[in-house]
Write an enzyme that holds these catalytic residues in place. Sequence first.
Site, mmCIF file in Angstrom:
data_model
loop_
_atom_site.group_PDB
_atom_site.id
_atom_site.type_symbol
_atom_site.label_atom_id
_atom_site.label_comp_id
_atom_site.label_asym_id
_atom_site.label_seq_id
_atom_site.Cartn_x
_atom_site.Cartn_y
_atom_site.Cartn_z
ATOM 1 N N MET A 94 0.847 -1.196 0.000
ATOM 2 C CA MET A 94 0.000 0.000 0.000
ATOM 3 C C MET A 94 0.887 1.252 0.000
ATOM 4 O O MET A 94 1.171 1.781 -1.045
ATOM 5 C CB MET A 94 -0.916 -0.028 1.223
ATOM 6 C CG MET A 94 -2.058 0.930 1.108
ATOM 7 S SD MET A 94 -3.564 0.380 1.938
ATOM 8 C CE MET A 94 -3.139 0.476 3.647
ATOM 9 N N CYS A 95 1.397 1.702 1.084
ATOM 10 C CA CYS A 95 2.226 2.893 1.247
ATOM 11 C C CYS A 95 1.372 4.162 1.371
ATOM 12 O O CYS A 95 0.307 4.265 0.790
ATOM 13 C CB CYS A 95 3.236 3.129 0.122
ATOM 14 S SG CYS A 95 4.425 1.796 -0.048
ATOM 15 N N GLY A 96 1.879 5.086 2.137
ATOM 16 C CA GLY A 96 1.241 6.393 2.267
ATOM 17 C C GLY A 96 2.250 7.460 1.908
ATOM 18 O O GLY A 96 3.430 7.351 2.248
ATOM 19 N N ARG A 115 -1.103 3.074 6.558
ATOM 20 C CA ARG A 115 -0.853 2.680 5.172
ATOM 21 C C ARG A 115 0.546 2.100 4.977
ATOM 22 O O ARG A 115 0.806 1.489 3.927
ATOM 23 C CB ARG A 115 -1.005 3.888 4.235
ATOM 24 C CG ARG A 115 -2.385 4.460 4.187
ATOM 25 C CD ARG A 115 -2.463 5.548 3.118
ATOM 26 N NE ARG A 115 -2.233 5.000 1.804
ATOM 27 C CZ ARG A 115 -3.176 4.567 0.986
ATOM 28 N NH1 ARG A 115 -4.434 4.625 1.349
ATOM 29 N NH2 ARG A 115 -2.870 4.088 -0.195
ATOM 30 N N THR A 123 5.308 6.600 4.186
ATOM 31 C CA THR A 123 5.212 5.442 5.077
ATOM 32 C C THR A 123 5.112 4.218 4.180
ATOM 33 O O THR A 123 4.360 4.211 3.217
ATOM 34 C CB THR A 123 3.984 5.516 5.995
ATOM 35 O OG1 THR A 123 2.798 5.512 5.207
ATOM 36 C CG2 THR A 123 4.015 6.764 6.862
#
Lengths: 298, 229
Positions: free
Chosen positions: A1-3, A32, A148
Amino acid sequence: MCGIVGLFLKTERHEHELGRLTGLMLEQMRDRGPDSAGFAIYGDDRDDHVRLTVLAEGVDVDWGDACGRMADALGAEATHRTVRDHAVIDTAASGADARRWLIENLPEATVLGYGHGMELYKAVGDPRLVAERYDLAGRTGTHAIAHTRMATESAVTTAGSHPFSTGEDTCLVHNGSLSNHNLLREVLESKGESFQTENDTEVAAGYVAWRLAEGDTLTEALERGIDDLDGFYTFCVGTRDGFAVVRDPIACKPAVMAETDDWVAMASEYRAIAQLPDVGHATVFEPDPARIFAWSRS
Amino acid sequence: MTAATALDLAGATLREVNSTLQAADGGSFRVVNPQGAHALACGLDAPVSVHVDGPVGYYCAGMNQHATVHVDGNAGTGLAENVMSGTVTVTGNAGQSAGATGHGGLVVVHGNASARCGISMKGVDIVVGGDVGHMSAFMAQAGNLVVLGDAGADLGDSIYEARLFVRGSVASLGADCVEKEVRPEHLEFLAARLADAGLDADPADFRRYGSARRLYNFHPDDVDAEVAR
């Protein structure tokens, strides 16, 4: 995912609290990407000096000795300060030369980035702790991007965390995954770019750095990237005086932007932007796919 | 009329607020300080009225049945996803996939809706005051998408039987989506749904798009055909 989050200040009004505001945004993106985090922050810009942010993870480096050897080799004085396992080396030498010297002569360390105004910190672990460890909240400046990570394309390591930078004052955070990064890495290596990881995002950062070095504007580099980078992405890119956001033509990965008279912000989710001052009066929109959204202070 | 029950997300958790809303069998609620919270007012299954005072995150009012949800602000990805009935209104912009897979009810976005608005819609009516992004009504099966502004690229790609009404320009039509004649029953429908949505537009200004039915590979004659194994 990653933010991902980015904050670009259009005026001086919030420069004293850039780090604190970026930290509030990053905190909202913990869910995330709980495995690692990083941020790049731009400020204290000096024409006649560059700063290199260098990571020495799990090894002791004699930074004074390294700076001395580099100064002798490059003919320009180099000083350093350390922030935990990161060192910020200040030199009047060319940033590209200093980066190359460090990569060749200090193999136990990783050069995270360099520039006249950019510093870059990253680590494995809870994004909140990463922000605390490198004192994000106490930092001032003009713009910042942060990330993130929930790793998909390469291992959970500090070197594999974002932001990625390969060119002067240029760095990039990425939500998504590229599918042609191995081929593109070879192409870029043949043009003189050097890479330190197997990560797909580092290739995107190298691509942008290469295009900027070839004379493209940031917008031109990213427009060309839409043709050359294959995969899913929302990128947030920082340059010395600029900030840009681009999404792939399908736009699978989320992005929301907001703008007031004082700032422009982007994030994977609105709740990050909700932390910013005067957000109630911001223009909020979702960036169109395959369109470059860019700002600079001029 | 009794006053709305106030629910403050600055104090209560999202789960507490949603549990209160989901347990109600009627009445009015006002949710304050949403701060872009995700999945707010989702899974409602009773004729409750919920007014959200501020912007919401992803999947607001998902799976809504019977309830009326009004967001005074913007909404993130997946507004009213799989809505079954009731009305979901957003006064600002909506993120991508608004009204996705919706079976019924009405979704109103006063501002713009982003990419893939009404993707795979199955009976919901969606009225957008501004523009919709690319790939809107992709594989739309039933229901109506009404756009007062412009539509992005590939509108109605691989569409089945949904009806698309656009007042502004269409960047491009997707595979098997064609312009169709606007007949009196369409004008009647538009007038009624625009009134329901509280948006002012002349039904005569809209153009209609729908399926050319060239991608239909299934024919009733094939029902008894043996499946090769």
